[in-house]
Design an enzyme around this catalytic site. Sequence first.
Site, short mmCIF file in Angstrom:
data_model
loop_
_atom_site.label_atom_id
_atom_site.label_comp_id
_atom_site.label_asym_id
_atom_site.label_seq_id
_atom_site.Cartn_x
_atom_site.Cartn_y
_atom_site.Cartn_z
N LYS A 45 0.84 -1.20 0.00
CA LYS A 45 0.00 0.00 0.00
C LYS A 45 0.87 1.25 0.00
CE LYS A 45 -3.79 2.06 2.73
NZ LYS A 45 -4.52 1.96 4.02
N SER B 37 -9.41 2.17 3.26
CA SER B 37 -8.50 2.84 2.36
C SER B 37 -7.54 1.89 1.64
CB SER B 37 -7.69 3.87 3.14
OG SER B 37 -6.88 3.27 4.13
N SER C 94 -9.80 0.14 7.56
CA SER C 94 -9.24 0.18 6.21
C SER C 94 -8.65 -1.12 5.70
CB SER C 94 -8.18 1.29 6.12
OG SER C 94 -8.79 2.55 6.18
#
Length: 460
Positions: free
Chosen positions: A75, A149, A173
């Site tokens: 990420k 996210s 997330s």
Amino acid sequence: MTNVWGVADTADRIRDGQLTAVQAVEACLDAIGSRDPELNAFSVVLADRARAEAAERDAAEEPLGPLHGVPVAIKEENDVEGCVTTFGGEANSTPAAADSEVVRRLRAAGAVIVGKTSMPEFGAWPYTEPRSLGPTHNPWDPAYSPGGSSGGTAAAVAAGMIPAGIGGDGGGSIRIPSSFCGLFGLKPQVGRVSTAPNPHLWWALGTVGPLTRTVLDSAIVYDAIRGNLESDRFRAGETGSFVEAATREPGRLRIGWTVKPTSRGVRPHPLHVQAVEDTVRLLRDLGHDVRELDTRLPDPTVAFVPQFFAGIRTEADAVEDYRRLEPSIRQAYRLGFWVRPGVLEWALRQGTKVSAKANRLFDRYDVLLTPATANRPPKVGVLEGANALTAALRSTPAIAYTAVWNVTGNPAAAVPCGLAPDGLPLSVQLVGRLDDEPTLLSLSAQLEAARPWPLVARAS
């Protein structure tokens, strides 16, 4: 499209000589080339570097570790040497000089870093629609959001582009995109995985961890990355092997359940209520003592909101060009002016009180069961035209069951329940005692065996 195996299968095949690390990477690059133009999950694909790293793995005399040759995605909030850490935006331009600690540990265990995945700027919202890259799409139906996210990571793993990807969870997330994309996503105990070079991730709220297609895959990655450095502000307690936990029976557990969200005015989707009720029946069939809660979970707002704003402001203060942040993030920065150091420390103390209240439930129960989210995956564009306030309002249904466990620090997992009539995944959330990821892994693996789910989203 060449088959991309999961973590355990890839590692086993490489170990047994049925597959090389180079072949595993080429399979991922082929899958990325086939599916990512439609899904927009990757922000950076490190094709040449991954091929070279895989060749080094194949040339090694002995395996480096349990992830030897396994391709992994990272990420955008985690440093990868030589890549700009964008946090989902355009305010940074200097490549990172070194890997973050979690990436270093992945490489030390033998993993090959294939690329970085998209996220909303700073991970502020549970939908992955950054202005810099455009929206990421759900691999089950590209008209819908994969959540956030860690939405880029979720889409990449669910679409079969990569065996596993690293995400982060500051309000749901990891769990929200896992639930929207049909993955297993465990938010670990706060402090379980190092956030270095940063001392924390959104103060007490944030954790780092993988999104995977199976429980065992998650456990393998966690055993490779967990642990701390002196610089980490938060540290988890001792626990045993996650892999061992994922491969043993959980025993008879006391499980409490509720469909009442912590956010007032939010109603869970009927399909999510049904998913919980179906899981209650399955758990009883498996021999567990399952009872509905007679009390409501505490509202985490008083602790969560100050830490949210403090996280935004801390990360915004560290970027190279504040002016290039998205308008909603700059607005959130201004709205959080009141979160001074004294307010933040007060919020952390409030979080301790919320944790004490929530954890009293574990005097009676070993595990809690709730919906993962209140809402079904929305269509792409849910944040279009939103400012900080409207984005927060549109985010509330997604975090109505998840955010409280970021405040308390407890481990919590999104566990797939198959597909709904709308063709999109269903999921429930399991929550464990403080420092008790092993029970969640054992129970989740039992559910996985009793109720197998589709592992790779169909190509559209």
